[in-house]
Design an enzyme around this catalytic site. Structure first.
Site, PDB file in Angstrom:
ATOM      1  N   SER A  50      -3.625  -3.552  13.620  1.00 48.53           N
ATOM      2  CA  SER A  50      -4.698  -3.120  14.529  1.00 48.53           C
ATOM      3  C   SER A  50      -5.819  -4.165  14.606  1.00 48.53           C
ATOM      4  CB  SER A  50      -5.251  -1.772  14.074  1.00 48.53           C
ATOM      5  OG  SER A  50      -5.690  -1.898  12.752  1.00 48.53           O
ATOM      6  N   ASP A  91      -2.992  -0.268  18.363  1.00 46.78           N
ATOM      7  CA  ASP A  91      -2.932   0.990  17.621  1.00 46.78           C
ATOM      8  C   ASP A  91      -1.477   1.481  17.657  1.00 46.78           C
ATOM      9  OD1 ASP A  91      -3.055   3.652  16.885  1.00 46.78           O
ATOM     10  OD2 ASP A  91      -5.001   3.990  17.864  1.00 46.78           O
ATOM     11  N   LYS A 144       8.594   2.069   0.752  1.00 50.87           N
ATOM     12  CA  LYS A 144       8.449   3.267  -0.056  1.00 50.87           C
ATOM     13  C   LYS A 144       6.976   3.666  -0.138  1.00 50.87           C
ATOM     14  CE  LYS A 144       7.153   2.778  -4.081  1.00 50.87           C
ATOM     15  NZ  LYS A 144       5.910   2.030  -4.371  1.00 50.87           N
ATOM     16  N   GLU A 212       1.831  -1.439 -16.908  1.00 51.32           N
ATOM     17  CA  GLU A 212       1.045  -2.487 -16.253  1.00 51.32           C
ATOM     18  C   GLU A 212      -0.326  -2.526 -16.909  1.00 51.32           C
ATOM     19  OE1 GLU A 212       2.894  -2.494 -11.776  1.00 51.32           O
ATOM     20  OE2 GLU A 212       1.430  -0.929 -12.227  1.00 51.32           O
ATOM     21  N   HIS A 236      11.376   3.599  -8.179  1.00 55.69           N
ATOM     22  CA  HIS A 236      11.804   2.485  -9.041  1.00 55.69           C
ATOM     23  C   HIS A 236      12.521   2.974 -10.313  1.00 55.69           C
ATOM     24  CE1 HIS A 236       9.425   0.222  -6.337  1.00 55.69           C
ATOM     25  NE2 HIS A 236       8.309   0.151  -7.011  1.00 55.69           N
ATOM     26  N   LYS A 322      -0.782   2.636 -15.207  1.00 49.15           N
ATOM     27  CA  LYS A 322      -1.707   1.532 -14.961  1.00 49.15           C
ATOM     28  C   LYS A 322      -2.610   1.414 -16.185  1.00 49.15           C
ATOM     29  CE  LYS A 322      -0.607   1.071 -10.498  1.00 49.15           C
ATOM     30  NZ  LYS A 322       0.285  -0.025 -10.100  1.00 49.15           N
TER      31      LYS A 322
HETATM   32  C1  BG6 Z   1       4.993  -0.985  -6.306  1.00 49.58           C
HETATM   33  C2  BG6 Z   1       3.898  -0.007  -6.654  1.00 49.58           C
HETATM   34  O1  BG6 Z   1       6.020  -0.353  -5.606  1.00 49.58           O
HETATM   35  O2  BG6 Z   1       5.529  -1.534  -7.510  1.00 49.58           O
HETATM   36  C3  BG6 Z   1       2.829  -0.678  -7.496  1.00 49.58           C
HETATM   37  O3  BG6 Z   1       3.332   0.499  -5.464  1.00 49.58           O
HETATM   38  C4  BG6 Z   1       3.439  -1.357  -8.705  1.00 49.58           C
HETATM   39  O4  BG6 Z   1       1.849   0.266  -7.902  1.00 49.58           O
HETATM   40  C5  BG6 Z   1       4.595  -2.254  -8.279  1.00 49.58           C
HETATM   41  O5  BG6 Z   1       2.422  -2.122  -9.323  1.00 49.58           O
HETATM   42  C6  BG6 Z   1       5.328  -2.827  -9.470  1.00 49.58           C
HETATM   43  O6  BG6 Z   1       6.231  -3.779  -8.980  1.00 49.58           O
HETATM   44  P1  BG6 Z   1       6.547  -5.105  -9.798  1.00 49.58           P
HETATM   45  O7  BG6 Z   1       7.617  -5.777  -9.003  1.00 49.58           O
HETATM   46  O8  BG6 Z   1       5.282  -5.889  -9.866  1.00 49.58           O
HETATM   47  O9  BG6 Z   1       7.004  -4.650 -11.145  1.00 49.58           O
END
Ligand code: BG6
Length: 470
Positions: A50, A91, A144, A212, A236, A322
């Site tokens: 946009s 848009d 996703k 992470e 994942h 996180k």
């Molecule tokens: C993404 C998530 O799909 O995967 C993120 O939205 C996450 O929150 C990420 O940090 C992790 O991916 P990778 O490849 O960095 O392990």
């Protein structure tokens, strides 16, 4: 029309919806640069967003993303990529945007439309493409999370299928394009020694951690609508479970792999509130875009059962978060201890019994743990790991691999509609009914309630911190 060796015509343009967004900047432009260097991307790339940008601004944005991802080691390739770019501002709700896209596509007849946009807009764009007549021979690649619960995933599948045939819909999960995760499938079925022990008779439990050491960064608003369970676990981590748990494919070919993976999701027992521990790091509520009283989870641990002949009674523990202590992903398949304790230091006294460890990130490795006698007259030993694989040079970035495959019409590393719906059916009950999030300290391994979840069956294996971990 030039076809691939399977007789499938490759896409002759890539349309990137959400070109001004974070994902395009951080991951997709670097992937397109890699594809240009390999000589596999020669088609026009039409960005749509946009923002009222000029083409020059888009080129700057692309180059900046590529530069931040790594050094520019092939300037002519970068220039080729920049010259392939076109831009449409508009848009997604406005039919004029799709008409402008049609014009920008010019001669291209078989575009691949990549939806790197907020999930709430997937259906709007798919319908816009349909109404503008931009679907014939086209493909659609959908980011996703595909849906936000079972009902919305079904609805999105219905909309996608009313516009595109199933083999033109590519539901992306970039984990499926990672070497270490592709190796799970290979390692399981290219070897014969695993099969006799790969079942409830020998496996005590399986655990997967994706941790992470950073927060939600600028994605607070997205996280508020997703949470950890939707963001990484339903997709994942579940994909990793499916590759670990599936039956051998009945024939050579990826249709068979899709079938076996879908069966794993179908056999998963739907989660109940007590199977799940949700956590939220201290400070999350102060992140931009986050509600002051948010209960959204930035950490999630769960216990899962797969009600199949092979896995009956084996608990699977999944955990992600996180701001945890490390950035790493690891699978631990723990085997049952020997039936008798012949030695004073036999498992479980010595800690874990034999296990197989798949390190998925930051490096890839497979290790098999065994006890070995220490020199001396006592029958005591140490646990050692047979180390099977280490980082392989020349690994392709997942997005480059997946986009190349999608544009070639190869759906092997994408997810089929029945598998997506079956995976949502497992988490659906706890999306609606769950316990409140427990606070945890950034830099920890999450709330202590997660330790209590696994306690009846052992303890969490923390990647990196284990002394045998490379
Ligand atoms: C993404 C998530 O799909 O995967 C993120 O939205 C996450 O929150 C990420 O940090 C992790 O991916 P990778 O490849 O960095 O392990």
């Amino acid at each position: 029309m030039k076809k691939t060796k399977d007789g499938i015509a490759p896409s002759d343009a890539l349309v990137l919806f959400g070109v001004s967004g974070d994902l395009a900047h951080k991951k997709i432009f670097p992937a397109l640069y890699a594809m240009t260097k390999q000589g596999v991307l020669k088609t026009p790339v039409v960005g749509v967003a946009s923002s009222k940008w000029s083409l020059a601004q888009l080129r700057e944005h692309a180059e900046d993303g590529i530069r931040k991802a790594g050094p520019i080691d092939d300037r002519p390739a970068l220039d080729r990529l920049l010259s392939l770019l076109r831009y449409v501002a508009g848009d997604y709700k406005d039919p004029a945007t799709f008409n402008a896209l049609k014009k920008a596509l010019d001669e291209a007849r078989r575009p691949a439309h990549y939806l790197a946009i907020p999930p709430a807009l997937f259906a709007t764009v798919i319908q816009g493409l349909g109404a503008a007549g931009l679907v014939d021979q086209a493909r659609v690649i959908v980011e996703k999370p595909f849906g936000r619960d079972l009902a919305s995933a079904r609805e999105l599948n219905r909309i996608a299928r009313s516009v595109f045939p199933e083999d033109s819909v590519f539901r992306i999960d970039h984990y499926l394009g990672k070497e270490a995760i592709m190796n799970i499938l290979y390692f399981r079925f290219a070897n014969s020694f695993l099969e006799p022990i790969w079942n409830r008779n020998y496996v005590a439990r399986v655990q997967i951690t994706l941790s992470e050491d950073f927060g939600v960064n600028r994605r607070g608003a997205f996280y508020e609508s997703a949470g950890c369970l939707r963001d990484v676990i339903q997709n994942h981590l579940f994909q990793i479970v499916a590759l670990l748990a599936m039956e051998p494919p009945a024939y050579q070919g990826f249709g068979a792999v899709h079938c076996e993976k879908a069966k794993v999701f179908q056999a998963m027992r739907p989660l109940q509130a007590d199977d799940v521990v949700r956590g939220q790091y201290a400070g999350y509520r102060k992140e931009p875009g986050v509600a002051k009283d948010s209960d959204v989870e930035t950490f999630c641990a769960l216990r899962l059962f797969i009600d199949s002949w092979r896995w009956e009674g084996v608990p699977w523990y999944l955990r992600s978060g996180k701001y945890l202590a490390e950035t790493a992903a690891e699978v631990l398949v723990e085997l049952k201890p020997p039936p008798q304790m012949l030695f004073d230091d036999s498992a479980p006294i010595s800690g874990r019994a034999n296990y197989l460890r798949f390190r998925l990130s930051p490096n890839s490795a497979v290790a098999l743990a065994a006890r070995v006698k220490r020199a001396g007259k006592e029958f005591v030993g140490d646990q050692a790991e047979l180390y099977l694989l280490d980082e392989q040079p020349g690994e392709e970035a997942p997005y480059a691999r997946l986009l190349r495959n999608a544009m070639a019409g190869d759906g092997s590393l994408f997810t089929r509609e029945d598998a997506i719906e079956a995976a949502w059916a497992v988490v659906d009950p706890v999306l609606k009914t769950h316990h409140r999030s427990h606070p945890y300290k950034p830099g920890s391994w999450g709330p202590k309630q997660a330790d209590a979840l696994i306690a009846p069956n052992g303890s969490w294996h923390n990647p990196i911190l284990a002394k045998t971990t490379k």
